[in-house]
Design a protein around this motif. Structure first.
Motif, PDB file in Angstrom:
ATOM      1  N   ARG A  90      20.117  25.835  28.320  1.00  0.00           N
ATOM      2  CA  ARG A  90      18.697  25.849  27.984  1.00  0.00           C
ATOM      3  C   ARG A  90      17.901  25.248  29.134  1.00  0.00           C
ATOM      4  N   SER A  91      16.665  25.725  29.280  1.00  0.00           N
ATOM      5  CA  SER A  91      15.804  25.259  30.360  1.00  0.00           C
ATOM      6  C   SER A  91      14.740  24.319  29.803  1.00  0.00           C
ATOM      7  N   TYR A  92      14.540  23.200  30.478  1.00  0.00           N
ATOM      8  CA  TYR A  92      13.570  22.195  30.060  1.00  0.00           C
ATOM      9  C   TYR A  92      12.683  21.823  31.250  1.00  0.00           C
ATOM     10  N   ARG A  93      11.418  21.500  30.978  1.00  0.00           N
ATOM     11  CA  ARG A  93      10.608  20.879  32.007  1.00  0.00           C
ATOM     12  C   ARG A  93      11.242  19.533  32.346  1.00  0.00           C
ATOM     13  N   ALA A  94      11.135  19.137  33.610  1.00  0.00           N
ATOM     14  CA  ALA A  94      11.871  17.950  34.018  1.00  0.00           C
ATOM     15  C   ALA A  94      11.149  17.172  35.107  1.00  0.00           C
ATOM     16  N   PHE A  95      11.332  15.851  35.060  1.00  0.00           N
ATOM     17  CA  PHE A  95      10.979  14.964  36.159  1.00  0.00           C
ATOM     18  C   PHE A  95      12.142  14.981  37.148  1.00  0.00           C
ATOM     19  N   LEU A  96      11.848  15.098  38.426  1.00  0.00           N
ATOM     20  CA  LEU A  96      12.891  15.032  39.437  1.00  0.00           C
ATOM     21  C   LEU A  96      12.739  13.726  40.209  1.00  0.00           C
ATOM     22  N   VAL A  97      13.813  12.963  40.256  1.00  0.00           N
ATOM     23  CA  VAL A  97      13.794  11.650  40.892  1.00  0.00           C
ATOM     24  C   VAL A  97      14.810  11.648  42.021  1.00  0.00           C
ATOM     25  N   GLY A  98      14.320  11.515  43.253  1.00  0.00           N
ATOM     26  CA  GLY A  98      15.189  11.416  44.412  1.00  0.00           C
ATOM     27  C   GLY A  98      14.931  10.120  45.152  1.00  0.00           C
ATOM     28  N   ALA A  99      15.517   9.986  46.322  1.00  0.00           N
ATOM     29  CA  ALA A  99      15.390   8.749  47.091  1.00  0.00           C
ATOM     30  C   ALA A  99      13.958   8.504  47.553  1.00  0.00           C
ATOM     31  N   HIS A 100      13.213   9.587  47.810  1.00  0.00           N
ATOM     32  CA  HIS A 100      11.872   9.435  48.385  1.00  0.00           C
ATOM     33  C   HIS A 100      10.771  10.118  47.579  1.00  0.00           C
ATOM     34  N   HIS A 101      11.144  10.890  46.574  1.00  0.00           N
ATOM     35  CA  HIS A 101      10.148  11.672  45.838  1.00  0.00           C
ATOM     36  C   HIS A 101      10.383  11.579  44.331  1.00  0.00           C
ATOM     37  N   LEU A 102       9.285  11.512  43.604  1.00  0.00           N
ATOM     38  CA  LEU A 102       9.271  11.684  42.155  1.00  0.00           C
ATOM     39  C   LEU A 102       8.336  12.844  41.876  1.00  0.00           C
ATOM     40  N   ILE A 103       8.870  13.932  41.352  1.00  0.00           N
ATOM     41  CA  ILE A 103       8.084  15.138  41.095  1.00  0.00           C
ATOM     42  C   ILE A 103       7.946  15.315  39.598  1.00  0.00           C
ATOM     43  N   LEU A 104       6.694  15.407  39.137  1.00  0.00           N
ATOM     44  CA  LEU A 104       6.425  15.527  37.704  1.00  0.00           C
ATOM     45  C   LEU A 104       6.496  16.974  37.253  1.00  0.00           C
ATOM     46  N   PRO A 105       6.876  17.197  36.001  1.00  0.00           N
ATOM     47  CA  PRO A 105       6.775  18.542  35.436  1.00  0.00           C
ATOM     48  C   PRO A 105       5.320  18.914  35.205  1.00  0.00           C
ATOM     49  N   ALA A 106       5.061  20.189  35.082  1.00  0.00           N
ATOM     50  CA  ALA A 106       3.711  20.639  34.737  1.00  0.00           C
ATOM     51  C   ALA A 106       3.381  20.189  33.316  1.00  0.00           C
TER      52      ALA A 106
END
Length: 207
Positions: A146-162
């Motif tokens: 299943r596909s979900y909107r997601a927050f992506l957390v890396g070493a230098h970036h935090l990308i928010l879902p729409a």
């Protein structure tokens, strides 16, 4: 830093009293109809604003920050339905509201900024020199097929879902987001908010 991902797709920063959202895309259904695209249910903007109202009422932020693409295009910003415009104006009266311009709304609300520093981060629409918090990519992650909107957390970036109700999304396992974020985690929205690794093989990530 203590940053709390919310099931709605908003980000809560308690120490700053900041509620951060990305990619509302208000007026998307009208823009697509205007350009002859696929017809979407016409109440997505009202639903987006209602969900944002609920988050503001629940958390009581001192600051409300939109990380760009608040509107789907500049025409939408000027032709938004009166009911939605009134509710948006009321919503943004109490907390200090900061609009960061995105690629869909370079003019935004007439008082948008390109980016802003807050604490150790830069807040912007598209990830750049980290550490930063951004949106733009509408990340999604798959778990148990299943596909979900997601927050992506890396070493230098935090990308928010729409945050917008009908926005589509980009697979976090695709080459663009894997190259940008690198090894990290995806925090899925919705009940339970499960986490899964990113930046590994597709076979391992789908388990």
């Amino acid at each position: 830093m203590r940053l709390e991902a919310q099931p709605s797709g908003a980000l809560w920063w308690p120490d700053e009293g900041a509620l951060i959202v990305a990619d509302l895309h208000l007026g998307k259904s009208a823009r697509m109809a205007r350009r002859g695209g696929a017809l979407l249910p016409p109440f997505e903007s009202l639903d987006t604003v209602a969900r944002l109202e609920a988050e503001v009422a629940r958390l009581g932020p001192r600051r409300l920050i939109s990380l760009g693409d608040a509107f789907d295009d500049d025409i939408a910003a000027n032709e938004i339905a009166p009911e939605i415009a009134d509710r948006l104006a009321a919503l943004t009266q109490r907390p200090e509201t900061i609009w960061i311009a995105g690629n869909h709304d370079p003019v935004g609300l007439g008082r948008a900024v390109a980016e802003m520093p807050l604490g150790p981060f830069t807040l912007r629409h598209i990830a750049g020199q980290g550490p930063d918090i951004s949106g733009h990519f509408h990340p999604k992650a798959r778990l148990a097929r299943r596909s979900y909107r997601a927050f992506l957390v890396g070493a230098h970036h935090l990308i928010l879902p729409a945050f917008g109700t009908y926005t589509g999304g980009l697979d976090c396992d695709g080459p663009e987001l894997r190259a940008l974020v690198g090894p990290g985690i995806a925090v899925l929205t919705g009940p339970g908010m499960p986490m899964r690794p990113i930046g590994q093989s597709a076979a391992r990530q789908s388990r």
